[in-house]
Scaffold this motif. Structure first.
Motif, PDB file in Angstrom:
ATOM      1  N   THR A 187       6.963 -11.126  45.155  1.00  0.00           N
ATOM      2  CA  THR A 187       7.194 -11.906  43.935  1.00  0.00           C
ATOM      3  C   THR A 187       5.946 -12.669  43.527  1.00  0.00           C
ATOM      4  O   THR A 187       5.580 -12.702  42.343  1.00  0.00           O
ATOM      5  CB  THR A 187       8.367 -12.888  44.155  1.00  0.00           C
ATOM      6  OG1 THR A 187       9.540 -12.155  44.519  1.00  0.00           O
ATOM      7  CG2 THR A 187       8.658 -13.685  42.896  1.00  0.00           C
ATOM      8  N   LEU A 208       7.276 -16.388  28.547  1.00  0.00           N
ATOM      9  CA  LEU A 208       8.191 -15.370  29.061  1.00  0.00           C
ATOM     10  C   LEU A 208       7.813 -14.979  30.484  1.00  0.00           C
ATOM     11  O   LEU A 208       8.685 -14.889  31.361  1.00  0.00           O
ATOM     12  CB  LEU A 208       8.162 -14.141  28.153  1.00  0.00           C
ATOM     13  CG  LEU A 208       9.018 -12.950  28.595  1.00  0.00           C
ATOM     14  CD1 LEU A 208      10.492 -13.338  28.636  1.00  0.00           C
ATOM     15  CD2 LEU A 208       8.800 -11.755  27.666  1.00  0.00           C
ATOM     16  N   ILE A 226      10.088 -15.523  33.870  1.00  0.00           N
ATOM     17  CA  ILE A 226      10.438 -14.444  34.791  1.00  0.00           C
ATOM     18  C   ILE A 226      10.009 -14.787  36.215  1.00  0.00           C
ATOM     19  O   ILE A 226      10.784 -14.641  37.170  1.00  0.00           O
ATOM     20  CB  ILE A 226       9.792 -13.118  34.335  1.00  0.00           C
ATOM     21  CG1 ILE A 226      10.406 -12.656  33.010  1.00  0.00           C
ATOM     22  CG2 ILE A 226       9.959 -12.036  35.402  1.00  0.00           C
ATOM     23  CD1 ILE A 226       9.696 -11.481  32.373  1.00  0.00           C
ATOM     24  N   SER A 227       8.780 -15.267  36.365  1.00  0.00           N
ATOM     25  CA  SER A 227       8.253 -15.594  37.694  1.00  0.00           C
ATOM     26  C   SER A 227       9.018 -16.756  38.305  1.00  0.00           C
ATOM     27  O   SER A 227       9.391 -16.725  39.485  1.00  0.00           O
ATOM     28  CB  SER A 227       6.762 -15.933  37.594  1.00  0.00           C
ATOM     29  OG  SER A 227       6.027 -14.855  37.070  1.00  0.00           O
ATOM     30  N   ALA A 275      12.511 -15.665  39.414  1.00  0.00           N
ATOM     31  CA  ALA A 275      12.477 -14.870  40.643  1.00  0.00           C
ATOM     32  C   ALA A 275      12.286 -15.770  41.859  1.00  0.00           C
ATOM     33  O   ALA A 275      12.952 -15.598  42.890  1.00  0.00           O
ATOM     34  CB  ALA A 275      11.354 -13.840  40.567  1.00  0.00           C
ATOM     35  N   GLN A 303      21.515 -12.616  40.315  1.00  0.00           N
ATOM     36  CA  GLN A 303      20.067 -12.572  40.141  1.00  0.00           C
ATOM     37  C   GLN A 303      19.371 -12.134  41.427  1.00  0.00           C
ATOM     38  O   GLN A 303      18.349 -11.445  41.375  1.00  0.00           O
ATOM     39  CB  GLN A 303      19.543 -13.945  39.701  1.00  0.00           C
ATOM     40  CG  GLN A 303      19.756 -14.275  38.231  1.00  0.00           C
ATOM     41  CD  GLN A 303      21.214 -14.508  37.876  1.00  0.00           C
ATOM     42  OE1 GLN A 303      22.025 -14.830  38.739  1.00  0.00           O
ATOM     43  NE2 GLN A 303      21.544 -14.342  36.605  1.00  0.00           N
ATOM     44  N   LEU A 343      17.001  -8.936  41.415  1.00  0.00           N
ATOM     45  CA  LEU A 343      15.615  -9.100  41.848  1.00  0.00           C
ATOM     46  C   LEU A 343      15.272  -8.089  42.942  1.00  0.00           C
ATOM     47  O   LEU A 343      14.198  -7.468  42.919  1.00  0.00           O
ATOM     48  CB  LEU A 343      15.400 -10.525  42.364  1.00  0.00           C
ATOM     49  CG  LEU A 343      13.995 -10.852  42.888  1.00  0.00           C
ATOM     50  CD1 LEU A 343      12.996 -10.862  41.740  1.00  0.00           C
ATOM     51  CD2 LEU A 343      13.985 -12.208  43.607  1.00  0.00           C
TER      52      LEU A 343
END
Length: 271
Positions: free
Chosen positions: A32, A64, A68-69, A72, A95, A99
């Motif tokens: 990640t 965005l 997302i990061s 995660a 999630q 992921l």
């Protein structure tokens, strides 16, 4: 092969087959972070070009990527909290699996850098997933639980077809199918032997259970647990003293222990 030699091989496999949850979580976290760095690099290189298209575009794309990061990393933190037994956010469970589906192929390559094989990573995922399952405290009536096993659990030389009806098993003791049939009769759960993933999914669809216990190898368990989500599933690794997909076994004590955690006792269910 003598019984003592067979038992010794099974014990060796069980000892070497133990997986640690830290491995999967650590590799997933590293993957990640690397993915977030890659997104950051892409944004940095593209930001001037994006600004030429539209002035607010770099901010939008950067936001965005950051969302997302951050999402995660939050999902991984939630996974750690769950397996540690600390307060966590149940609504982030979906999630977590999304992921994993997204990043696992990349995580396999990251793990290879450290000499970690795909099977080890999959095994660690199963341990982690089982801990999350138990953390949720899921309990169902026996008739709402489905237990699915691969056909390789049956003795290869057995002439009796059990993939449609496990009760065709003569319970000769040559493999673990008879013990599972007896356990199903005793506890009341649904039990099926599947020849592959397609049949297993069909059985899940037809049975409509509230939970699944699957017995298989690391690869099949990982794909199966993710395939049936959001239906909760717990996995028990098979034992392969003769190699994969041939005369496999399962630790019946572990199966019973998992079943006792999941199945609501009859007296409570009736109450």
């Amino acid at each position: 092969m003598t019984d003592s030699t067979q038992k010794h091989k099974m014990e060796n496999f069980k000892l070497s087959g133990r997986h640690k949850k830290r491995l999967f979580i650590g590799i997933l976290l590293l993957t990640t972070v690397l993915t977030a760095m890659l997104l950051g690099g892409i944004w940095y290189i593209a930001r001037l070009g994006l600004a030429e298209i539209a002035e607010p575009l770099p901010l939008i794309v950067g936001g965005l990527f950051a969302f997302i990061s951050g999402g995660a990393l939050l999902a991984i933190l939630n996974m750690v909290l769950a397996v540690k037994g600390w307060p966590y956010l149940p609504f982030l469970q979906r999630q977590n699996y999304e992921l994993i589906n997204l990043l696992f192929p990349i995580a396999v390559y990251v793990a290879k850098i450290f000499g970690i094989g795909k099977r080890q990573l999959e095994g660690s995922f199963i341990v982690t997933s089982n801990l999350m399952f138990n953390r949720m405290g899921i309990r169902v009536p026996a008739d709402k639980l489905l237990v699915v096993t691969p056909h390789c659990l049956q003795l290869a030389t057995c002439p009796h077809k059990i993939t449609r009806d496990p009760h065709n098993c003569k319970r000769c003791g040559g493999c673990d199918i008879g013990s599972l049939v007896t356990l199903a009769d005793e506890m009341g759960f649904h039990f099926f032997v599947a020849t592959g993933g397609t049949l297993a999914r069909q059985v899940v669809y037809n049975t409509r259970p509230k939970a699944v216990l699957a017995i298989a190898c690391e690869r099949d368990l990982m794909s199966g647990i993710q395939d049936v989500y959001p239906l909760p599933a717990v996995g028990v690794l098979n034992i392969r003293p003769n190699g994969p997909c041939y005369n496999t076994h399962v630790d019946m004590e572990e199966v019973r222990a998992q079943l006792e955690k999941i199945i609501i006792p009859k007296e409570q269910d009736n109450g």
